[in-house]
Design an enzyme around this catalytic site. Sequence first.
Site, PDB file in Angstrom:
ATOM      1  N   ILE A  12       0.774  -1.168   0.170  1.00 56.31           N
ATOM      2  CA  ILE A  12       0.001   0.025   0.096  1.00 56.31           C
ATOM      3  C   ILE A  12       0.902   1.296  -0.075  1.00 56.31           C
ATOM      4  O   ILE A  12       0.413   2.215  -0.501  1.00 56.31           O
ATOM      5  CB  ILE A  12      -0.988  -0.021   1.216  1.00 56.31           C
ATOM      6  CG1 ILE A  12      -2.204   0.967   0.756  1.00 56.31           C
ATOM      7  CG2 ILE A  12      -0.336   0.515   2.546  1.00 56.31           C
ATOM      8  CD1 ILE A  12      -3.500   0.593   1.895  1.00 56.31           C
ATOM      9  N   ASN A  25      -3.318   1.963  15.536  1.00 52.29           N
ATOM     10  CA  ASN A  25      -3.888   1.369  16.961  1.00 52.29           C
ATOM     11  C   ASN A  25      -4.347   2.861  17.509  1.00 52.29           C
ATOM     12  O   ASN A  25      -4.163   3.928  17.021  1.00 52.29           O
ATOM     13  CB  ASN A  25      -2.552   0.798  17.758  1.00 52.29           C
ATOM     14  CG  ASN A  25      -1.494   1.520  17.891  1.00 52.29           C
ATOM     15  OD1 ASN A  25      -1.800   2.704  18.418  1.00 52.29           O
ATOM     16  ND2 ASN A  25      -0.486   1.032  17.388  1.00 52.29           N
ATOM     17  N   ASP A  35       1.116  -0.661   9.479  1.00 51.32           N
ATOM     18  CA  ASP A  35       1.274   0.679  10.133  1.00 51.32           C
ATOM     19  C   ASP A  35       2.848   1.041  10.247  1.00 51.32           C
ATOM     20  O   ASP A  35       3.246   2.309   9.881  1.00 51.32           O
ATOM     21  CB  ASP A  35       0.839   0.539  11.751  1.00 51.32           C
ATOM     22  CG  ASP A  35       0.649   1.860  12.401  1.00 51.32           C
ATOM     23  OD1 ASP A  35       0.685   3.033  11.650  1.00 51.32           O
ATOM     24  OD2 ASP A  35       0.220   1.944  13.488  1.00 51.32           O
ATOM     25  N   GLY A 120      -4.342  -8.690  10.650  1.00 48.19           N
ATOM     26  CA  GLY A 120      -3.163  -9.296  10.843  1.00 48.19           C
ATOM     27  C   GLY A 120      -3.075  -9.185  12.207  1.00 48.19           C
ATOM     28  O   GLY A 120      -3.522 -10.300  12.922  1.00 48.19           O
TER      29      GLY A 120
HETATM   30  N1  AR6 Z   1       0.481  -3.092   2.327  1.00 47.72           N
HETATM   31  C1  AR6 Z   1      -0.585  -3.659   2.442  1.00 47.72           C
HETATM   32  N2  AR6 Z   1      -0.831  -4.689   3.097  1.00 47.72           N
HETATM   33  C2  AR6 Z   1      -0.210  -4.848   4.257  1.00 47.72           C
HETATM   34  C3  AR6 Z   1       1.130  -4.331   4.322  1.00 47.72           C
HETATM   35  C4  AR6 Z   1       1.578  -3.580   3.370  1.00 47.72           C
HETATM   36  N3  AR6 Z   1       2.828  -2.831   3.272  1.00 47.72           N
HETATM   37  N4  AR6 Z   1       1.862  -4.925   5.514  1.00 47.72           N
HETATM   38  C5  AR6 Z   1       1.042  -5.739   5.867  1.00 47.72           C
HETATM   39  N5  AR6 Z   1      -0.347  -5.690   5.554  1.00 47.72           N
HETATM   40  P1  AR6 Z   1      -1.786  -5.399  10.483  1.00 47.72           P
HETATM   41  P2  AR6 Z   1      -4.235  -5.006  11.973  1.00 47.72           P
HETATM   42  C6  AR6 Z   1      -1.352  -6.368   5.682  1.00 47.72           C
HETATM   43  O1  AR6 Z   1      -1.153  -6.492  11.275  1.00 47.72           O
HETATM   44  O2  AR6 Z   1      -4.368  -6.291  12.214  1.00 47.72           O
HETATM   45  C7  AR6 Z   1      -0.048  -2.609  14.098  1.00 47.72           C
HETATM   46  O3  AR6 Z   1       1.018  -2.920  14.979  1.00 47.72           O
HETATM   47  C8  AR6 Z   1      -1.246  -7.724   6.416  1.00 47.72           C
HETATM   48  O4  AR6 Z   1      -0.828  -8.876   5.594  1.00 47.72           O
HETATM   49  O5  AR6 Z   1      -0.790  -4.363   9.775  1.00 47.72           O
HETATM   50  O6  AR6 Z   1      -5.289  -3.899  11.932  1.00 47.72           O
HETATM   51  C9  AR6 Z   1      -0.719  -1.466  14.282  1.00 47.72           C
HETATM   52  O7  AR6 Z   1      -0.110  -0.363  14.942  1.00 47.72           O
HETATM   53  C10 AR6 Z   1      -2.875  -7.805   7.062  1.00 47.72           C
HETATM   54  O8  AR6 Z   1      -3.684  -8.500   6.036  1.00 47.72           O
HETATM   55  O9  AR6 Z   1      -3.132  -4.493  11.143  1.00 47.72           O
HETATM   56  C11 AR6 Z   1      -1.844  -1.954  15.339  1.00 47.72           C
HETATM   57  O10 AR6 Z   1      -1.199  -2.268  16.769  1.00 47.72           O
HETATM   58  C12 AR6 Z   1      -3.223  -6.327   7.142  1.00 47.72           C
HETATM   59  O11 AR6 Z   1      -2.107  -5.619   6.205  1.00 47.72           O
HETATM   60  C13 AR6 Z   1      -2.251  -3.379  14.923  1.00 47.72           C
HETATM   61  O12 AR6 Z   1      -0.711  -3.600  13.871  1.00 47.72           O
HETATM   62  C14 AR6 Z   1      -3.388  -5.965   8.294  1.00 47.72           C
HETATM   63  O13 AR6 Z   1      -2.649  -6.357   9.330  1.00 47.72           O
HETATM   64  C15 AR6 Z   1      -3.295  -3.448  13.914  1.00 47.72           C
HETATM   65  O14 AR6 Z   1      -3.378  -4.865  13.494  1.00 47.72           O
END
Ligand code: AR6
Length: 175
Positions: A12, A25, A35, A120
Amino acid sequence: MEERITIIEGDITKQEVDAIVNAANNSLLGGGGVDGAIHRAAGPELLEETRQIGGCPTGEARVSKGYRLPAKWVIHTVGPIWRGGNRNEEQLLASCYRNSLKAAVDLGAKTVAFPSISTGAYGFPLERATEIALRETRKFLEGDQTLEKVIFVCFGDRALNTYKEILGRFSDSAE
Ligand code: AR6
């Protein structure tokens, strides 16, 4: 309406759109996953701005500039942590999509990219999350003429296939 929804596999932070959505978060001070990637790509000015914003309740959204990202803006939304499904998780995730889309319209954005919020670190089951993401976006676009493209950026094949399958199901049942 399907022509305004695009599903791709990718990162993204590389998307050349008006706004990208961050799965943040409550602190808005950065973290892992998408993030962390967004903060790294945007540069330290992003953290300075999100520090000023002072946090965001689950289900809501806050806006910052995109700094070194190709995107002009970042819409930070906080998805629910999955705790089994009886803690309002589905309603809160739906609010994330509605509030982020509304924030995009308020910014005057024409193109916006979403990650798969909460699926995630927060553990929301991917299929249910995808149904909510696509249902809420379709509903929103029905009442909005300003957004030209909503891109779902899937990180990996599993997410990509799930999004495509569920969008196909929605399209088949339309009309
Ligand atoms: N581009 C697109 N999608 C991505 C990327 C990227 N570069 N990197 C990861 N994903 P998560 P959450 C996907 O864990 O579950 C953080 O520490 C990943 O595969 O990023 O909402 C925040 O600070 C997954 O499908 O977010 C919060 O503490 C999706 O993004 C917590 O994680 C979301 O995974 C939020 O958890």
